[in-house]
Design a protein around this motif. Structure first.
Motif, short mmCIF file in Angstrom:
data_model
loop_
_atom_site.label_atom_id
_atom_site.label_comp_id
_atom_site.label_asym_id
_atom_site.label_seq_id
_atom_site.Cartn_x
_atom_site.Cartn_y
_atom_site.Cartn_z
N ILE A 148 0.85 -1.19 0.00
CA ILE A 148 0.00 0.00 0.00
C ILE A 148 0.88 1.23 0.00
CG2 ILE A 148 -1.73 1.28 1.28
CD1 ILE A 148 -2.84 -1.29 2.27
N ALA A 149 0.65 2.10 -0.95
CA ALA A 149 1.53 3.25 -1.11
C ALA A 149 1.35 4.22 0.04
CB ALA A 149 1.21 3.95 -2.44
N GLU A 150 2.45 4.44 0.75
CA GLU A 150 2.41 5.44 1.81
C GLU A 150 2.67 6.82 1.22
OE1 GLU A 150 1.90 3.59 5.74
OE2 GLU A 150 1.63 5.54 4.81
N SER A 151 3.47 6.81 0.17
CA SER A 151 3.88 8.10 -0.39
C SER A 151 3.25 8.29 -1.76
CB SER A 151 5.40 8.12 -0.47
OG SER A 151 5.83 7.02 -1.24
N ARG A 208 -7.05 14.21 -14.53
CA ARG A 208 -7.66 15.04 -13.51
C ARG A 208 -7.46 14.48 -12.11
NH1 ARG A 208 -13.25 17.21 -15.13
NH2 ARG A 208 -13.98 15.13 -14.56
N ILE A 209 -7.66 13.20 -11.93
CA ILE A 209 -7.58 12.71 -10.56
C ILE A 209 -6.14 12.77 -10.07
CG2 ILE A 209 -7.36 10.21 -10.96
CD1 ILE A 209 -9.75 10.61 -8.49
N ALA A 210 -5.19 12.53 -10.94
CA ALA A 210 -3.79 12.58 -10.52
C ALA A 210 -3.44 13.99 -10.07
CB ALA A 210 -2.88 12.16 -11.68
N ASP A 211 -3.87 14.99 -10.86
CA ASP A 211 -3.61 16.38 -10.49
C ASP A 211 -4.30 16.74 -9.18
OD1 ASP A 211 -3.76 17.59 -13.93
OD2 ASP A 211 -2.16 16.62 -12.78
N CYS A 212 -5.53 16.28 -9.02
CA CYS A 212 -6.29 16.63 -7.82
C CYS A 212 -5.72 15.94 -6.59
CB CYS A 212 -7.77 16.30 -8.02
SG CYS A 212 -8.57 17.44 -9.19
N PHE A 213 -5.17 14.75 -6.75
CA PHE A 213 -4.51 14.09 -5.62
C PHE A 213 -3.34 14.95 -5.13
CE2 PHE A 213 -6.73 10.55 -4.51
CZ PHE A 213 -6.83 9.53 -5.45
N ASP A 214 -2.66 15.60 -6.08
CA ASP A 214 -1.51 16.44 -5.70
C ASP A 214 -1.92 17.58 -4.78
OD1 ASP A 214 0.36 16.25 -8.85
OD2 ASP A 214 0.22 14.92 -7.11
N ALA A 258 -4.35 11.53 0.32
CA ALA A 258 -4.40 10.96 -1.03
C ALA A 258 -4.11 9.46 -0.96
CB ALA A 258 -3.40 11.66 -1.94
N ALA A 259 -3.13 9.10 -0.14
CA ALA A 259 -2.77 7.68 -0.01
C ALA A 259 -3.94 6.88 0.56
CB ALA A 259 -1.54 7.53 0.88
N ALA A 273 -5.65 3.81 -1.19
CA ALA A 273 -5.68 2.51 -0.51
C ALA A 273 -7.10 1.96 -0.49
CB ALA A 273 -5.13 2.65 0.91
N ALA A 274 -8.07 2.83 -0.29
CA ALA A 274 -9.46 2.37 -0.29
C ALA A 274 -9.82 1.82 -1.67
CB ALA A 274 -10.41 3.51 0.09
N TYR A 275 -9.43 2.56 -2.71
CA TYR A 275 -9.83 2.15 -4.06
C TYR A 275 -9.06 0.93 -4.54
CZ TYR A 275 -11.29 2.13 -8.88
OH TYR A 275 -11.83 1.74 -10.09
N LEU A 276 -7.74 0.99 -4.44
CA LEU A 276 -6.92 -0.07 -5.04
C LEU A 276 -6.74 -1.29 -4.14
CD1 LEU A 276 -4.07 2.00 -6.75
CD2 LEU A 276 -5.94 0.77 -7.87
N ASP A 277 -6.71 -1.07 -2.83
CA ASP A 277 -6.42 -2.19 -1.93
C ASP A 277 -7.63 -2.64 -1.12
OD1 ASP A 277 -3.64 -0.21 -1.62
OD2 ASP A 277 -3.46 -2.25 -2.41
N GLY A 278 -8.77 -1.95 -1.30
CA GLY A 278 -9.96 -2.33 -0.54
C GLY A 278 -9.83 -2.03 0.94
N ALA A 279 -8.99 -1.07 1.29
CA ALA A 279 -8.81 -0.73 2.71
C ALA A 279 -10.12 -0.19 3.28
CB ALA A 279 -7.70 0.30 2.87
N SER A 280 -10.43 -0.63 4.50
CA SER A 280 -11.65 -0.20 5.17
C SER A 280 -11.33 0.98 6.08
CB SER A 280 -12.20 -1.34 6.02
OG SER A 280 -11.24 -1.65 7.03
N TYR A 281 -12.36 1.64 6.57
CA TYR A 281 -12.16 2.72 7.55
C TYR A 281 -11.41 2.18 8.78
CZ TYR A 281 -14.87 6.58 5.58
OH TYR A 281 -15.31 7.62 4.82
N GLN A 282 -11.79 0.96 9.19
CA GLN A 282 -11.14 0.34 10.34
C GLN A 282 -9.63 0.23 10.12
OE1 GLN A 282 -12.80 -0.63 13.15
NE2 GLN A 282 -10.85 -1.20 14.07
#
Lengths: 247, 180
Positions: B104-107, B123-129, B136-137, B141-150
């Motif tokens: 999971i990308a921390e940076s 657009r999303i890449a620019d907006c993440f900046d 942003a990470a 993480a939620a989108y790519l790794d399925g990370a939950s709020y928990q």
């Protein structure tokens, strides 16, 4: 789009959380109920799906194993045959269950890919009429082991529920016999069609309820102890697999 | 014919039961969708099983694609990601494998950002900046790794409701940026 002109922050964030799968089951169910009735919320969900997808598109592609493609195409072929088959008892197509790997039907074996050579053999085989005199089989399968050394073709004749089988190449290993199986669409386990006699061409008479499994099903062959599998399931190596198609 | 038109035409033919079109669609897109499944599940066997389900769903639901208004890849990716997350959440531990979470990308996203910029996703890449890096990470993480709020709350060492607030604010900021 008029329904996005006034941006409702709460709904925007909620739609994003929904797409990101961050909502708990209850909250997600509430959103789903609202989606049915609210085009504006649907538009927000679609917005986020579209905006997030490039993140996934940017991942480096990874090729899945070839066996997966073969299994998939065989399953599709089975479903297509079931959709178009006009005869046989009315079969309700079972709803695909949530996959528990322990129950996955394909865990029985890996589907060997049908090589170009095997496919060519099949075409020649049936068009030269080697399978015997008419009537034409209603469903047929041509299967070959991965190295092509064992090649079997089978055709079901509906009129008398007979399965015409030709062993075009290869044989059972010494001291063993070959047994044919049908895996019906959606079934968990193979059902025996019978042990192949030694002759290259043979006819197996099937019970009607077994013949009924063939449309949309898959043919497999295994080697077994003399007399066939003692358990009702393949005990030996499954050497070849392939779908039955409607002729 | 552009790539998009080709994929779209294939989906159309698949909705009519065209198996050759389905095979062509698989060949054109399975690398991308397998990557999605692998990234979410971080387990080869599960990703393979899920990919089978993904393409069977595509086979059965291709007729619904047109009504979504999505680009073909967005639709395909959405189908794949949702099935992968279903599978992820069905695990006994219900979520992200912390040991495997080293991915999971921390940076900053890194090379992927360049790829996004080169595609329609600028657009999303620019907006993440414009977001703080850790926010942003978290979205990534939620989108790519399925990370939950928990999971995200534990990783950042904050209460669950704090993470929820942070993320919702970040999503609102993203929305404002994307609508400019």
């Amino acid at each position: 789009m008029s329904d996005l002109e006034h941006i409702d922050d709460d709904d925007s964030a909620l739609a994003a959380e929904y797409v990101l799968r961050l909502l708990d089951a209850e909250a997600a169910a509430e959103v789903e109920a609202r989606l049915v009735a609210e085009p504006a919320l649907r538009a927000r969900v679609a917005f986020w799906e579209a905006e997030f997808a490039p993140m996934a598109e940017a991942l480096a592609p990874v090729a899945p194993p070839a066996a997966l493609r073969s299994r998939l195409m065989a399953e599709i072929a089975g479903e297509s045959a079931a959709r178009t088959a006009p005869r046989g008892p009315a079969r309700e197509r079972p709803r695909r269950p949530t996959r528990d790997p322990a129950q996955r039907p394909w865990s029985w074996f890996v589907l060997p890919p049908l090589t170009a050579a095997a496919a060519a053999f099949a075409l020649v085989f049936f068009t030269t009429g080697q399978i015997g005199p008419p009537p034409e089989p209603a469903f047929r399968a041509e299967i070959a082991s991965e190295d092509g050394s064992l090649r079997i073709a089978a055709g079901l004749v509906h009129d008398d529920n007979s399965l015409r089988v030709v062993r075009a190449a290869g044989a059972a290993p010494a001291g063993r016999v070959l047994e044919l199986w049908v895996i019906a669409e959606g079934a968990e386990a193979p059902v025996s069609l019978g042990v192949l006699p030694e002759e290259a061409e043979s006819r197996l008479t099937l019970a009607p309820e077994i013949a009924a499994l063939i449309p949309g099903g898959v043919l497999a062959v295994s080697d077994e102890p003399p007399g066939g599998s003692p358990t009702g399931a393949p005990t030996g190596t499954v050497r070849a697999v392939g779908p039955f198609s409607e002729t | 014919m552009s790539d998009r038109e080709t994929i779209e035409a294939l989906i159309g033919r698949v909705s009519l039961g065209d198996r050759a079109a389905f095979a062509a669609l698989y060949d054109a897109t399975s690398g991308a969708l397998f990557a999605v499944c692998l990234r979410v599940l971080k387990n080869r066997a599960e990703a393979e099983d899920t990919l089978q389900d993904v393409y069977l769903r595509i086979w059965n639901k291709a007729g619904r694609y047109a009504a979504t208004g999505h680009s073909p890849m967005t639709w395909l990716i959405t189908v794949a990601r949702n099935l992968a997350i279903d599978r992820l959440r069905a695990r006994r531990d219900g979520g992200v494998d912390l040991d495997a979470a080293g991915e999971i990308a921390e940076s900053r996203p890194g090379p992927e950002a360049a790829a996004i910029a080169a595609s329609e996703g600028r657009r999303i890449a620019d907006c993440f900046d414009e977001l703080p890096q850790d926010r942003a990470a978290a979205v990534r993480a939620a989108y790519l790794d399925g990370a939950s709020y928990q999971f995200l709350a534990e990783r950042h060492g904050v209460p669950l409701n704090t993470m929820r607030t942070w993320l919702r604010r970040s999503l609102i900021r993203l929305r404002e940026c994307l609508s400019r």
